[in-house]
Design a protein around this motif. Structure first.
Motif, PDB file in Angstrom:
ATOM      1  N   LEU A  97      -9.814   9.333  58.490  1.00 24.14           N
ATOM      2  CA  LEU A  97     -11.121   9.357  58.607  1.00 24.14           C
ATOM      3  C   LEU A  97     -12.389   9.772  58.572  1.00 24.14           C
ATOM      4  O   LEU A  97     -13.696  10.414  58.463  1.00 24.14           O
ATOM      5  N   LEU A  98     -11.943  10.861  59.900  1.00 17.45           N
ATOM      6  CA  LEU A  98     -12.520  12.202  59.463  1.00 17.45           C
ATOM      7  C   LEU A  98     -12.795  12.944  58.467  1.00 17.45           C
ATOM      8  O   LEU A  98     -13.612  13.421  57.918  1.00 17.45           O
ATOM      9  N   ILE A 113     -14.538  17.727  59.968  1.00 22.79           N
ATOM     10  CA  ILE A 113     -13.395  18.452  58.901  1.00 22.79           C
ATOM     11  C   ILE A 113     -12.731  19.776  60.503  1.00 22.79           C
ATOM     12  O   ILE A 113     -11.046  19.806  60.817  1.00 22.79           O
ATOM     13  N   ARG A 114     -13.954  20.127  61.249  1.00 25.68           N
ATOM     14  CA  ARG A 114     -13.134  20.229  62.330  1.00 25.68           C
ATOM     15  C   ARG A 114     -12.781  19.488  63.107  1.00 25.68           C
ATOM     16  O   ARG A 114     -11.373  19.943  63.846  1.00 25.68           O
ATOM     17  N   LEU A 115     -12.839  18.082  63.038  1.00 22.51           N
ATOM     18  CA  LEU A 115     -13.023  17.216  64.785  1.00 22.51           C
ATOM     19  C   LEU A 115     -10.976  16.993  63.756  1.00 22.51           C
ATOM     20  O   LEU A 115     -10.336  17.080  64.797  1.00 22.51           O
ATOM     21  N   ALA A 116     -10.968  16.375  62.730  1.00 22.51           N
ATOM     22  CA  ALA A 116      -9.931  16.395  62.331  1.00 22.51           C
ATOM     23  C   ALA A 116      -9.030  17.536  62.360  1.00 22.51           C
ATOM     24  O   ALA A 116      -7.452  17.146  62.046  1.00 22.51           O
ATOM     25  N   ARG A 117      -9.475  18.952  61.902  1.00 28.34           N
ATOM     26  CA  ARG A 117      -8.319  19.854  62.416  1.00 28.34           C
ATOM     27  C   ARG A 117      -7.852  19.857  63.870  1.00 28.34           C
ATOM     28  O   ARG A 117      -6.710  20.003  64.249  1.00 28.34           O
ATOM     29  N   ARG A 159     -18.111   5.192  61.406  1.00 25.15           N
ATOM     30  CA  ARG A 159     -17.649   4.254  62.367  1.00 25.15           C
ATOM     31  C   ARG A 159     -16.234   4.091  62.494  1.00 25.15           C
ATOM     32  O   ARG A 159     -16.141   3.771  63.785  1.00 25.15           O
ATOM     33  N   TRP A 160     -14.998   3.533  61.778  1.00 26.65           N
ATOM     34  CA  TRP A 160     -14.260   3.413  61.473  1.00 26.65           C
ATOM     35  C   TRP A 160     -12.973   4.391  62.885  1.00 26.65           C
ATOM     36  O   TRP A 160     -12.829   4.744  63.477  1.00 26.65           O
ATOM     37  N   HIS A 171     -10.298   2.559  51.231  1.00 28.44           N
ATOM     38  CA  HIS A 171     -11.885   2.159  50.528  1.00 28.44           C
ATOM     39  C   HIS A 171     -12.927   3.581  50.291  1.00 28.44           C
ATOM     40  O   HIS A 171     -13.943   3.430  50.053  1.00 28.44           O
ATOM     41  N   CYS A 172     -13.276   4.093  51.690  1.00 26.39           N
ATOM     42  CA  CYS A 172     -13.772   5.011  51.408  1.00 26.39           C
ATOM     43  C   CYS A 172     -13.741   6.478  49.769  1.00 26.39           C
ATOM     44  O   CYS A 172     -15.025   6.204  49.838  1.00 26.39           O
ATOM     45  N   TRP A 173     -12.238   6.653  49.898  1.00 23.60           N
ATOM     46  CA  TRP A 173     -12.232   7.352  48.342  1.00 23.60           C
ATOM     47  C   TRP A 173     -12.092   6.484  47.800  1.00 23.60           C
ATOM     48  O   TRP A 173     -13.593   7.006  47.067  1.00 23.60           O
ATOM     49  N   LEU A 174     -12.583   5.327  47.330  1.00 22.22           N
ATOM     50  CA  LEU A 174     -13.140   4.342  46.678  1.00 22.22           C
ATOM     51  C   LEU A 174     -14.707   4.985  46.485  1.00 22.22           C
ATOM     52  O   LEU A 174     -15.209   5.111  45.098  1.00 22.22           O
ATOM     53  N   LEU A 175     -15.105   4.790  47.320  1.00 21.81           N
ATOM     54  CA  LEU A 175     -16.548   4.599  47.645  1.00 21.81           C
ATOM     55  C   LEU A 175     -16.697   6.084  46.964  1.00 21.81           C
ATOM     56  O   LEU A 175     -17.880   6.608  46.909  1.00 21.81           O
TER      57      LEU A 175
END
Length: 389
Positions: free
Chosen positions: A233-234, A254-258, A210-211, A191-195
């Protein structure tokens, strides 16, 4: 409410810039600035509007009301008409009583088509699967999980083909069927990608953040499902932030995603769901995407050298988009032959995906725009991606 032209003109004047001065700093044409201020253009790319926002030192969203997102063309709409009718429950009941096992097996058997972007085959299968799923859940509530996954995939596919209203409806229905927080988080990621594709940057960033906070795991005990859900989500949050001219926030997320990707070890596909594939390579490709949004083609090419794209399956969710970024970086560095060869390779790997990519058309337009004559291969590719030239 102020129009985009009024907002742009107001900020430009506060910065002491003429229209030509803004165009020079942003790297866009003065005619584009003029048309935007006159509200004569609403189809400008989000990345172009971001360049103007960077030049004015404001968030991209401060210049926006709502950009007109490019919708699907008539050929695409015609292909998906039966799926849209089934999605809205407008095409009747199945001729035979479906079973949960049968529906689950049909969905599992269709997965190679999703992964390989076989749109025409999916368009033929999905109406039947949707009818079966809706009929089955009327008598067997335990089948809602299967229907939820099907609706999530359809929402992703509708987003991919720029049928945004149908995508939002499918994803909303999918969330109603989710009884697992990680399944719901994966749906929210889509859904975020859609937005993002609609230019709704604030909504995408806030929803993803939030998620991500809700599903953040304890890294030392996290499962691949948890790491994937949190990591994606990150990545969505970072993508929204970089497009909104918030580079610090984009770098932080993106650092958290890494961190999640390193804990994953290598790219994995939890539950054999290709939409959840996540790991170090996925994060590396998203770093490249962010660099391209920042208009750093040199950085794109530098980072891309460490990404083993030959080891990745050609899926529209990661590899193909990454290759378009690399092609665009080559184009901006005036390496048109390299850019064109990458486009040809994406066409060979994912032809049905490529025809739905405005990005691919824009790259090709940049390659051929100033050429006096075109090669047969260039003409053929331009016709293939439906580029008017």
């Amino acid at each position: 409410m102020a129009t985009i032209g009024e907002r742009l003109r107001s900020v430009r004047k506060r910065r002491g810039l003429t229209q030509r001065g803004l165009a020079d700093v942003a790297g866009v044409s003065v005619s584009l600035v003029r048309k935007l201020e006159q509200d004569a253009r609403r189809d400008v790319r989000l990345e172009t509007l971001r360049k103007i926002a960077v030049a004015l030192k404001v968030p991209t969203t401060s210049l926006m009301i709502r950009l007109d997102a490019e919708s699907a063309d008539e050929e695409t709409l015609g292909l998906w008409t039966p799926v849209r009718q089934a999605l809205y429950g407008l095409d009747g009941q199945p001729s035979e009583a479906p079973t949960r096992d049968g529906l689950g097996e049909a969905l599992a058997a269709s997965m190679p088509l999703w992964k390989q972007d076989r749109y025409s085959q999916l368009a033929a299968m999905l109406p039947v699967m949707l009818r079966d799923a809706d009929a089955l859940t009327e008598t067997d509530l335990s089948a809602r999980h299967v229907r939820g996954r099907l609706l999530h995939l359809i929402g992703w596919l509708m987003t991919q083909t720029r049928q945004f209203d149908e995508a939002e409806f499918a994803l909303s229905r999918a969330m109603d069927d989710m009884n697992d927080s990680l399944d719901a988080a994966a749906t929210i990621s889509t859904h975020c990608w859609l937005l993002l594709r609609q230019g709704r940057l604030n909504e995408a960033r806030r929803l993803a953040t939030r998620w991500a906070d809700e599903v953040e795991p304890r890294i030392s005990r996290a499962t691949p499902h948890q790491l994937s859900a949190w990591g994606w989500l990150l990545l969505r949050s970072s993508a929204a932030a970089i497009r909104d001219n918030r580079p610090g926030e984009a770098d932080d997320t993106i650092r958290l995603a890494r961190t999640a990707a390193v804990a994953m070890g290598h790219d994995l596909t939890p539950g054999e769901d290709f939409l959840r594939t996540f790991g170090p390579v996925t994060v590396a490709m998203k770093r490249v995407e962010n660099a391209m949004i920042e208009d750093r083609p040199d950085k794109v090419l530098q980072l891309s050298q460490t990404i083993p794209v030959t080891d990745l399956r050609p899926t529209s969710n990661n590899r193909n988009r990454h290759l378009l970024d690399v092609a665009e970086a080559h184009r901006r560095m005036h390496r048109h032959n390299e850019a064109f060869e990458i486009l040809q390779g994406v066409r060979r790997d994912a032809p049905e995906w490529m025809t739905n990519q405005r990005y691919a058309r824009d790259i090709l337009k940049g390659i051929i725009g100033r050429r006096r004559t075109l090669t047969d291969e260039m003409c053929d590719l331009a016709d293939f991606v439906r580029l008017e030239y």
